[in-house]
Design a protein around this motif. Sequence first.
Motif, PDB file in Angstrom:
ATOM      1  N   ASP A 103      35.503  39.359 -34.977  1.00 49.08           N
ATOM      2  CA  ASP A 103      34.564  40.633 -35.473  1.00 49.08           C
ATOM      3  C   ASP A 103      33.149  40.155 -35.234  1.00 49.08           C
ATOM      4  O   ASP A 103      32.452  40.876 -34.830  1.00 49.08           O
ATOM      5  CB  ASP A 103      34.821  40.755 -36.847  1.00 49.08           C
ATOM      6  CG  ASP A 103      36.128  41.477 -37.157  1.00 49.08           C
ATOM      7  OD1 ASP A 103      36.830  42.026 -36.075  1.00 49.08           O
ATOM      8  OD2 ASP A 103      36.831  41.431 -38.470  1.00 49.08           O
ATOM      9  N   VAL A 104      32.845  38.929 -35.566  1.00 50.16           N
ATOM     10  CA  VAL A 104      31.388  38.404 -35.311  1.00 50.16           C
ATOM     11  C   VAL A 104      31.157  38.357 -33.960  1.00 50.16           C
ATOM     12  O   VAL A 104      30.028  38.714 -33.630  1.00 50.16           O
ATOM     13  CB  VAL A 104      31.455  36.999 -36.373  1.00 50.16           C
ATOM     14  CG1 VAL A 104      29.858  36.470 -35.966  1.00 50.16           C
ATOM     15  CG2 VAL A 104      31.550  37.237 -37.837  1.00 50.16           C
ATOM     16  N   THR A 105      31.919  37.647 -33.033  1.00 51.94           N
ATOM     17  CA  THR A 105      31.433  37.235 -31.973  1.00 51.94           C
ATOM     18  C   THR A 105      31.513  38.592 -31.121  1.00 51.94           C
ATOM     19  O   THR A 105      30.908  38.338 -29.824  1.00 51.94           O
ATOM     20  CB  THR A 105      32.512  36.080 -31.449  1.00 51.94           C
ATOM     21  OG1 THR A 105      33.795  36.581 -31.309  1.00 51.94           O
ATOM     22  CG2 THR A 105      32.302  35.005 -31.906  1.00 51.94           C
ATOM     23  N   ASP A 106      32.425  39.635 -31.466  1.00 56.08           N
ATOM     24  CA  ASP A 106      32.635  40.650 -30.415  1.00 56.08           C
ATOM     25  C   ASP A 106      31.372  41.467 -30.607  1.00 56.08           C
ATOM     26  O   ASP A 106      31.121  42.549 -29.559  1.00 56.08           O
ATOM     27  CB  ASP A 106      33.775  41.151 -30.567  1.00 56.08           C
ATOM     28  CG  ASP A 106      34.847  40.484 -29.898  1.00 56.08           C
ATOM     29  OD1 ASP A 106      34.667  39.522 -29.337  1.00 56.08           O
ATOM     30  OD2 ASP A 106      36.075  40.829 -30.404  1.00 56.08           O
ATOM     31  N   HIS A 107      30.533  41.459 -31.847  1.00 54.21           N
ATOM     32  CA  HIS A 107      29.638  42.519 -31.784  1.00 54.21           C
ATOM     33  C   HIS A 107      28.406  42.142 -30.951  1.00 54.21           C
ATOM     34  O   HIS A 107      27.893  41.059 -31.218  1.00 54.21           O
ATOM     35  CB  HIS A 107      29.324  42.645 -33.413  1.00 54.21           C
ATOM     36  CG  HIS A 107      28.023  43.345 -33.574  1.00 54.21           C
ATOM     37  ND1 HIS A 107      27.981  44.833 -33.385  1.00 54.21           N
ATOM     38  CD2 HIS A 107      26.681  43.151 -33.989  1.00 54.21           C
ATOM     39  CE1 HIS A 107      26.870  45.485 -33.885  1.00 54.21           C
ATOM     40  NE2 HIS A 107      26.105  44.595 -33.981  1.00 54.21           N
ATOM     41  N   LYS A 108      27.947  42.984 -30.274  1.00 60.08           N
ATOM     42  CA  LYS A 108      26.527  42.531 -29.440  1.00 60.08           C
ATOM     43  C   LYS A 108      25.476  43.314 -30.411  1.00 60.08           C
ATOM     44  O   LYS A 108      25.444  44.485 -30.675  1.00 60.08           O
ATOM     45  CB  LYS A 108      26.826  43.336 -28.215  1.00 60.08           C
ATOM     46  CG  LYS A 108      25.490  43.179 -27.385  1.00 60.08           C
ATOM     47  CD  LYS A 108      25.499  43.959 -26.067  1.00 60.08           C
ATOM     48  CE  LYS A 108      24.416  43.635 -25.159  1.00 60.08           C
ATOM     49  NZ  LYS A 108      24.468  44.289 -23.782  1.00 60.08           N
ATOM     50  N   PRO A 109      24.444  42.526 -30.594  1.00 65.49           N
ATOM     51  CA  PRO A 109      23.297  42.833 -31.541  1.00 65.49           C
ATOM     52  C   PRO A 109      22.441  43.796 -30.886  1.00 65.49           C
ATOM     53  O   PRO A 109      22.318  43.675 -29.502  1.00 65.49           O
ATOM     54  CB  PRO A 109      22.573  41.565 -31.553  1.00 65.49           C
ATOM     55  CG  PRO A 109      23.607  40.466 -31.413  1.00 65.49           C
ATOM     56  CD  PRO A 109      24.280  40.863 -30.259  1.00 65.49           C
ATOM     57  N   ALA A 110      22.324  44.979 -31.633  1.00 62.59           N
ATOM     58  CA  ALA A 110      21.468  46.072 -31.078  1.00 62.59           C
ATOM     59  C   ALA A 110      19.946  45.872 -31.383  1.00 62.59           C
ATOM     60  O   ALA A 110      19.168  46.718 -30.627  1.00 62.59           O
ATOM     61  CB  ALA A 110      21.904  47.451 -31.466  1.00 62.59           C
TER      62      ALA A 110
END
Length: 253
Positions: free
Chosen positions: A139-146
């Motif tokens: 969950d943490v690694t797959d999210h790309k900061p926007a």
Amino acid sequence: MSEWLVLALAMAAACAVVIAVTLLRHRTAGEDDDPSETPDVIEYMTMWIGVVYAIVLGLAIAGVWEARGAAQDHVQAEAQALHEISERVRVYPADVRDRIRADVDAYVGHVVTTEWKSMAEHGTVTVRGRELLQRIRQDVTDHKPATEFQAQAYQPLLDQVTAADTARAARADAAGSTMPPVVWFGLVAGAVVTIGMVFALQIRRSARELVLAGLFSALIAFLLFLIWDFDAPYGRGLTDSAKPFLALFPWLH
């Protein structure tokens, strides 16, 4: 409550055995048996056996106490890392934030119930717990900061996931018994020899000597119980050992 009951029964049994054997020995002793004729060498050996066994007991208590403290530190580090993850994701979008927090709650809930029982009964962690922690990592690694703000929180979140994983691995290593069976054999055998030397000194049936012999045997039973209780950091007192998780995630009580 069950542990205190075991302790009380162990101490009472030790006292009862010593007193019963002393009275039986006194009743079956011959007329020419003189307790005052105990050789000096027996008293000397008894003194040194007691000293050596006291040192062994002290080292055993110090060892299990240190292991218990280290085990609690692992739990505290893991709970704190998961709490940081749950708090730091507030800068993420609502759907991502809620999903990560839900997975953290699911992992903690599994740890303090199913996994804690597994550690207590089998000395191992569960595969399901590992899967739930891996889901948090994904969950943490797959999210790309926007946004820049989310990008600043990304690496600290990864660090907290790594910290939780490391603490979990240390907790798994500490889940088993600290004292090997051969040490337990030595402790029990030493207790039998040490208490047995009380009879070698040919104690009389006077109330003072019986009370001292009973208290001495009860003290040894208490120290052995103390070592046994500390020997499994996560196996006894489930709620107490999981307290860091319950303190940081009180809604999972």
